[in-house]
Structure formats: structure tokens, C-alpha cells
Design a protein around this motif. Structure first.
Motif, mmCIF file in Angstrom:
data_model
loop_
_atom_site.group_PDB
_atom_site.id
_atom_site.type_symbol
_atom_site.label_atom_id
_atom_site.label_comp_id
_atom_site.label_asym_id
_atom_site.label_seq_id
_atom_site.Cartn_x
_atom_site.Cartn_y
_atom_site.Cartn_z
ATOM 1 N N MET A 74 0.845 -1.201 0.000
ATOM 2 C CA MET A 74 0.000 0.000 0.000
ATOM 3 C C MET A 74 0.882 1.254 0.000
ATOM 4 S SD MET A 74 -2.826 1.261 2.823
ATOM 5 C CE MET A 74 -1.579 1.435 4.111
ATOM 6 N N GLU A 75 0.700 2.099 -0.986
ATOM 7 C CA GLU A 75 1.492 3.331 -1.077
ATOM 8 C C GLU A 75 0.881 4.412 -0.198
ATOM 9 O OE1 GLU A 75 3.128 6.534 -4.411
ATOM 10 O OE2 GLU A 75 1.743 4.925 -5.001
ATOM 11 N N LEU A 76 1.712 5.028 0.648
ATOM 12 C CA LEU A 76 1.252 6.072 1.559
ATOM 13 C C LEU A 76 1.350 7.442 0.892
ATOM 14 C CD1 LEU A 76 3.017 4.850 4.818
ATOM 15 C CD2 LEU A 76 0.614 4.539 4.195
ATOM 16 N N PHE A 77 0.424 8.334 1.244
ATOM 17 C CA PHE A 77 0.460 9.683 0.680
ATOM 18 C C PHE A 77 1.710 10.430 1.152
ATOM 19 C CE2 PHE A 77 -0.831 14.085 -0.034
ATOM 20 C CZ PHE A 77 -1.407 13.988 -1.293
ATOM 21 N N LYS A 129 5.319 9.473 3.097
ATOM 22 C CA LYS A 129 6.116 8.309 3.467
ATOM 23 C C LYS A 129 6.177 8.117 4.980
ATOM 24 C CE LYS A 129 9.071 8.640 -0.625
ATOM 25 N NZ LYS A 129 10.449 8.882 -1.114
ATOM 26 N N LYS A 130 6.408 6.861 5.392
ATOM 27 C CA LYS A 130 6.353 6.513 6.807
ATOM 28 C C LYS A 130 7.340 7.319 7.643
ATOM 29 C CE LYS A 130 4.574 2.200 8.560
ATOM 30 N NZ LYS A 130 4.648 0.720 8.492
ATOM 31 N N SER A 153 -2.825 8.852 5.444
ATOM 32 C CA SER A 153 -3.581 7.870 4.671
ATOM 33 C C SER A 153 -2.755 7.294 3.521
ATOM 34 C CB SER A 153 -4.852 8.507 4.104
ATOM 35 O OG SER A 153 -5.751 8.837 5.119
ATOM 36 N N SER A 154 -3.302 6.245 2.930
ATOM 37 C CA SER A 154 -2.757 5.729 1.684
ATOM 38 C C SER A 154 -3.044 6.739 0.575
ATOM 39 C CB SER A 154 -3.403 4.386 1.338
ATOM 40 O OG SER A 154 -4.775 4.580 1.030
ATOM 41 N N VAL A 155 -2.373 6.587 -0.542
ATOM 42 C CA VAL A 155 -2.594 7.492 -1.673
ATOM 43 C C VAL A 155 -4.052 7.438 -2.112
ATOM 44 C CG1 VAL A 155 -2.068 7.903 -4.112
ATOM 45 C CG2 VAL A 155 -0.213 7.434 -2.499
ATOM 46 N N ASP A 156 -4.602 6.234 -2.198
ATOM 47 C CA ASP A 156 -5.992 6.089 -2.662
ATOM 48 C C ASP A 156 -6.973 6.746 -1.699
ATOM 49 O OD1 ASP A 156 -5.136 4.727 -4.881
ATOM 50 O OD2 ASP A 156 -5.548 2.736 -4.066
#
Length: 256
Positions: free
Chosen positions: A1-4, A6-7, A68-71
């Protein structure tokens, strides 16, 4: 899952601490009252009836996007744009693009200013990272004429302030509502907090002095966090109806 964001992003660290977010809120509440497009939020009646809740909702939207995630973030941004689109339809006019940019620019400025006040100076790379995250928010919203990087943004931000901010009857009314909802003591704390993070031009328009009593209190607050007494400070400073919302703003920041 790509994050909006980064961690290990500095943006997640900034927005993961409620005290930093509170200073973002404080600064934005002052500058927002000066914006020439603030009448749009008076149109719905929500802003004058509870300006603190309206500003909290903006802050919470931003925080949700950051974590959030990108989506999920993109879906939230799309929802926000649709909400504003409905207001535009009801009024029969369009919110000017520069007004959207102004709100975005406030989030960028106060993210950096608040973190530097409470924590440390950010590197140029970290400031660029802050800008990039919010640039992607604005780009998703379809905003035009966004500078491509932090260095290009600085003079544009300055120009926006001079063009889009003015003292008006909305300014006086909003501050009257702030005082009504916060009470006299907490309202004074809000004013003192604004002095520490607003740009000089905003401070001038709001008729704020250059000295804040909180400049003495901030080092004490930093120490209180080390001995886990910061919750006591916040319980004194915050209205009870907002304590739950503030506590929910805290997340675990990135490891140093």
C-alpha cells in the motif's frame, strides 16, 4: 500500500503531535480571519456559528490525508472538492482559485513555523518535503499556478498575503466568535500563540505586538513533555468540548 506521505516523512512527525497541530490551528485562525474570501464560509452559516469546529474540521481533513494511503487521501481530497462544489452551486458563483491556494499555503507555512517553534529548525530538504506533500493535495484539487517547489513558493506566498488579506468586519466578527467559544483566558492564549507563528504582515494586519508571553512558556512546555506533564497543561488551556478532538490528533511520531 502506497502512503500519501512516506512513513519516515517529516510531515507525519509534524502532524502527529497535537501540540504542533494546535499552533497550526492558532496561526491559521488568525490569518483566515483576514482572507478576502472568508465570506464564502459565512454563506453556509457554519463558520460564525462555530468557527473553532469549522477550523478543526479543516485541520482534521489535512491530518487524515497526511496519514492515509494514496488512494484514501485522493478520495478524501475529491470529497472535499465536491463539498465546496455544492456550496458554489447553491450560491451561484465559484470560489476563486486563489482562495483555495491561500488555505493550502497556510497549511504549509504553519506546519513549518509551528514545528520549528516547538521542536527544531527544519532543513531545506525537510521544508521541500512539507511543500511537496501539500503541493500534491493542491494538484489533486485541480488548483492552477502552484509553484513547483518550496523555493519558488516563498515569493508567491508573500505575494498572496499582500493581495488576498485585509482587515474587514468579518475579521472583527470572527475574533468575537473565537472569544465567545474559548472564553477570555483561552482567547488570550490564542492571541499569544498567534504572535509566535504568524508572518509579520499578518501580525501587522491583526495589530499584534511582536512580543508574546508564550515565548517564555514554550521552553517550560517542552520540559513538561519530557516529564509527561503536558497533558495537564493542555487540560488547563483547552475547552472541555475539544479535549477529545485534540487527544485524537496525537499519533506516534517517527523514531529519531
Amino acid at each position: 500500500m502506497e502512503l500519501f506521505a512516506k512513513k519516515d516523512s517529516i510531515v507525519r512527525e509534524i502532524w502527529g503531535k497535537s501540540d504542533t497541530v494546535l499552533f497550526i490551528f492558532a496561526g491559521a485562525s488568525g490569518e483566515f480571519a483576514l482572507n478576502k474570501a472568508v465570506d464564502w464560509l459565512y454563506f453556509t452559516g457554519k463558520l460564525p456559528s462555530d468557527p473553532l469546529d469549522r477550523l478543526f474540521s479543516t485541520v482534521q481533513y489535512a491530518k487524515f490525508i497526511v496519514f492515509s494511503s494514496v488512494d484514501a487521501a485522493n478520495a478524501s481530497i475529491d470529497s472535499l472538492r465536491n463539498i465546496h462544489g455544492a456550496v458554489e452551486q447553491n450560491r451561484g458563483a465559484s470560489i476563486p482559485d486563489w482562495a483555495y491556494r491561500d488555505v493550502l499555503f497556510m497549511l504549509i507555512h504553519y506546519s513549518i513555523a509551528s514545528y520549528e517553534l516547538l521542536e527544531r529548525k527544519l532543513s531545506e530538504a525537510e521544508k521541500e518535503e512539507v511543500y511537496n506533500v501539500f503541493y500534491r493535495v493542491g494538484d489533486r484539487m485541480g488548483l492552477k499556478e502552484l509553484p513547483l517547489n518550496y523555493a519558488e513558493w516563498l515569493p508567491v506566498r508573500e505575494r498572496h498575503m499582500f493581495q488576498d488579506l485585509q482587515e474587514s468586519h468579518y475579521t472583527f466578527d470572527l475574533f468575537k466568535q473565537y472569544k465567545k467559544h474559548l472564553g477570555t483566558f483561552r482567547y488570550k492564549i490564542l492571541i499569544e500563540a498567534q504572535k509566535l507563528v504568524v508572518p509579520d504582515y499578518v501580525r501587522k494586519l491583526l495589530h499584534l505586538s511582536g512580543f508574546s508571553i508564550l515565548s517564555i512558556a514554550v521552553p517550560l512546555y517542552r520540559f513538561s513533555r519530557k516529564i509527561n506533564m503536558d497533558c495537564l497543561f493542555r487540560s488547563i488551556l483547552l475547552p472541555s468540548q475539544y479535549k477529545k478532538q485534540i487527544n485524537e490528533l496525537d499519533v506516534h511520531p517517527r523514531k529519531k
